[in-house]
Scaffold this motif. Structure first.
Motif, short mmCIF file in Angstrom:
data_model
loop_
_atom_site.label_atom_id
_atom_site.label_comp_id
_atom_site.label_asym_id
_atom_site.label_seq_id
_atom_site.Cartn_x
_atom_site.Cartn_y
_atom_site.Cartn_z
N GLY A 156 36.78 68.55 34.99
CA GLY A 156 37.03 69.47 36.32
C GLY A 156 37.82 70.55 36.11
O GLY A 156 38.71 71.06 37.17
N ASP B 46 31.90 70.83 39.96
CA ASP B 46 32.41 69.81 40.29
C ASP B 46 31.99 68.44 39.63
O ASP B 46 31.04 67.94 39.53
CB ASP B 46 32.28 69.44 41.83
N LYS C 172 25.33 78.53 36.07
CA LYS C 172 26.79 78.31 35.95
C LYS C 172 27.71 79.30 35.30
O LYS C 172 28.78 79.38 35.57
CB LYS C 172 26.82 76.90 34.79
N THR D 50 32.43 65.36 39.96
CA THR D 50 32.01 64.12 40.74
C THR D 50 30.51 64.46 41.29
O THR D 50 29.83 63.43 41.71
CB THR D 50 32.84 63.98 42.09
N LYS D 51 30.15 65.84 41.22
CA LYS D 51 28.59 65.99 41.54
C LYS D 51 27.74 66.26 40.18
O LYS D 51 27.00 67.09 40.37
CB LYS D 51 28.56 67.15 42.67
N GLN D 52 28.38 66.16 39.01
CA GLN D 52 27.97 66.44 37.86
C GLN D 52 26.41 65.94 37.52
O GLN D 52 26.48 64.48 37.51
CB GLN D 52 28.86 66.39 36.63
N ARG E 88 30.70 79.77 39.14
CA ARG E 88 30.96 78.96 40.20
C ARG E 88 31.89 77.76 39.70
O ARG E 88 31.95 77.56 38.52
CB ARG E 88 29.71 78.11 40.75
N ASN E 89 32.25 76.98 40.69
CA ASN E 89 33.30 75.56 40.15
C ASN E 89 32.24 74.55 39.60
O ASN E 89 31.20 74.61 40.39
CB ASN E 89 34.05 75.37 41.55
N GLN F 222 36.75 76.43 36.71
CA GLN F 222 36.74 77.05 38.08
C GLN F 222 35.98 78.42 38.11
O GLN F 222 35.92 79.13 37.04
CB GLN F 222 37.90 77.38 38.79
N GLU G 102 34.02 70.78 31.76
CA GLU G 102 33.29 70.57 32.80
C GLU G 102 33.73 69.18 33.38
O GLU G 102 33.94 68.70 34.66
CB GLU G 102 31.85 70.73 32.61
#
Length: 429
Positions: free
Chosen positions: A378, A409, A230, A411-413, A406-407, A381, A375
């Motif tokens: 969101g 996300d 990360k 929603t994919k955390q 990296r970003n 970035q 995080e």
């Protein structure tokens, strides 16, 4: 000529920071402990259990209620199960159980996130300030996870709330000289041991602010981990003002008038924290600020100190160097002081204030809850720079600078202590 000399000296002194050949250290991932719902402790519950101890006078109970109302804490912070019973169970056995529960759970979560085998961890650093049993907490981790016999294991105690960033700095340093390695950093604090059952006003503040929490961080210097990590650690910086007696004494564990152990927080604490922050950012500025900001700072310093001109000191704009700020949740007054000193916006302060509200002061792990907040929102970035700031007894101000690889996300955390309730924040007040 004098100004030219100072400008040249400053640029030369900064050169090593930009030309260093150190190993790159990646923050693969981290985890924050979220206790079970039955450990939730509202302000009303806190006062109920405090009164039930029969250790506090009516005056002390009134003071604690007043502190809680002004603390910046919400009604969903967490306390150890042993202190949420009547009578409370305070013992070495319960203290060890409390800390091991936090450490083992948060390490399990981290290993699940990263897929790293415990046997592949070469370096371990554990920090807990007030609870340091024998065998050590680091030994407890080695035993529980059956870590390798030649592991470089360290246990840091008595170093206060800034010890998490000290641990990160130590692990980062060790990774500079141990190639192809993983380092595990575990930061926590023990509430059972730190609970004060006396009536000294300056020792009651810690009871009201500190809550259960902990974090585990996995670092790597393996180039193969770059793609899945990360963050990258860019800088760690430690400053210590303990040579000054006022700084040294402002947070002090001692006996009260009746022989009860407590941590005394003196009135000078906020001023001391401000001076420690000033010392830290003076050094950090050379590493992270644009050259234009460094020259403005230097020019006003020369005008004031060399030319004896009556001009206000220039406060560098650290918002030019960082997108995110994770400031230790020492308390509302500390956050107010830092916001004013660094001229930060309410949005910059939001992760710290919401962490204080939701989780309380979790000591050295607080900066990781704050990063997890950003995080979950969101906001992280690729390329973003994060400044983590820790304050601790001694007195110390420590910094870590991270860069997002990296970003993130939401929603994919993966597991995050905020993810299932992040839409409820920020709260007002």
């Amino acid at each position: 000529m004098t100004i030219y000399f100072f400008l040249t000296a400053t640029v030369l002194s900064a050169t090593p920071y930009f030309l260093g050949g150190s190993r790159k250290v990646y923050l693969v991932n981290y985890a924050c402990y979220k206790p079970e719902p039955d450990q939730m402790c509202s302000k009303e519950m806190y006062m109920h259990f405090a009164a039930a101890t029969r250790a506090f006078t009516e005056e002390s109970l009134a003071l604690q209620k007043k502190i809680l109302e002004r603390s910046g804490l919400g009604n969903k912070t967490y306390a150890p199960k042993a202190l949420l019973e009547i009578p409370a169970r305070r013992s070495v056995v319960e203290a060890r159980k409390e800390t091991e529960t936090v450490m083992f759970a948060v390490i399990d979560e981290l290993l699940k996130k990263t897929g790293v085998n415990p046997g592949d961890i070469q370096i371990l650093v554990v920090n807990s300030s007030v609870f340091n049993p024998v065998p050590s907490l680091s030994a407890a981790v080695v035993n529980h996870f059956k870590l390798r016999g030649n592991i470089l294991s360290y246990n840091l105690g008595g170093m206060g709330c800034s010890a998490g960033l000290i641990s990160l700095s130590l692990a980062n340093d060790l990774l500079q000289v141990n190639g192809n390695s993983y380092a595990l950093v575990v930061s926590t604090e023990n509430i059972n041991t730190g609970w004060y059952v006396g009536n000294n006003a300056s020792m009651l503040l810690a009871n009201c602010l500190f809550r259960t929490g902990g974090a585990a961080v996995l670092l790597s210097n393996r180039s193969s981990d770059h793609g899945r990590s990360k963050y990258q650690i860019l800088h760690t910086l430690r400053t210590h003002t303990g040579a000054d007696d006022q700084s040294y004494n402002c947070i002090f564990q001692e006996l009260d008038e009746k022989g009860e152990v407590g941590v005394k927080l003196r009135r000078e604490l906020i001023a001391v924290a401000g001076e420690a922050l000033k010392a830290n950012i003076t050094l950090l500025g050379r590493m992270v600020l644009p050259l234009s900001e460094q020259l403005l700072f230097l020019a006003t310093s020369i005008a004031r100190k060399v030319l004896k001109m009556n001009v206000n000191p220039y406060i560098p704009d650290f918002k030019l160097a960082f997108e995110h700020f994770c400031i230790h949740t020492g308390g509302k007054a500390v956050l107010d002081k830092v916001q004013k000193s660094l001229d930060l916006t309410d949005r910059h302060m939001e992760p710290s204030r919401m962490t204080l509200y939701r989780f309380g002061n979790t000591s050295s792990s607080s900066v990781w809850y704050e990063l997890a907040y950003s995080e979950a929102k969101g906001r992280i970035q690729k390329g973003d720079r994060i400044w983590q700031i820790g304050f601790g007894s001694g007195f110390k101000c420590n910094s870590a600078v991270l860069r997002a690889l990296r970003n993130v996300d939401p929603t994919k955390q993966e597991i995050n202590p905020w993810i299932d309730e992040i839409d409820e924040f920020p709260v007002s007040g």
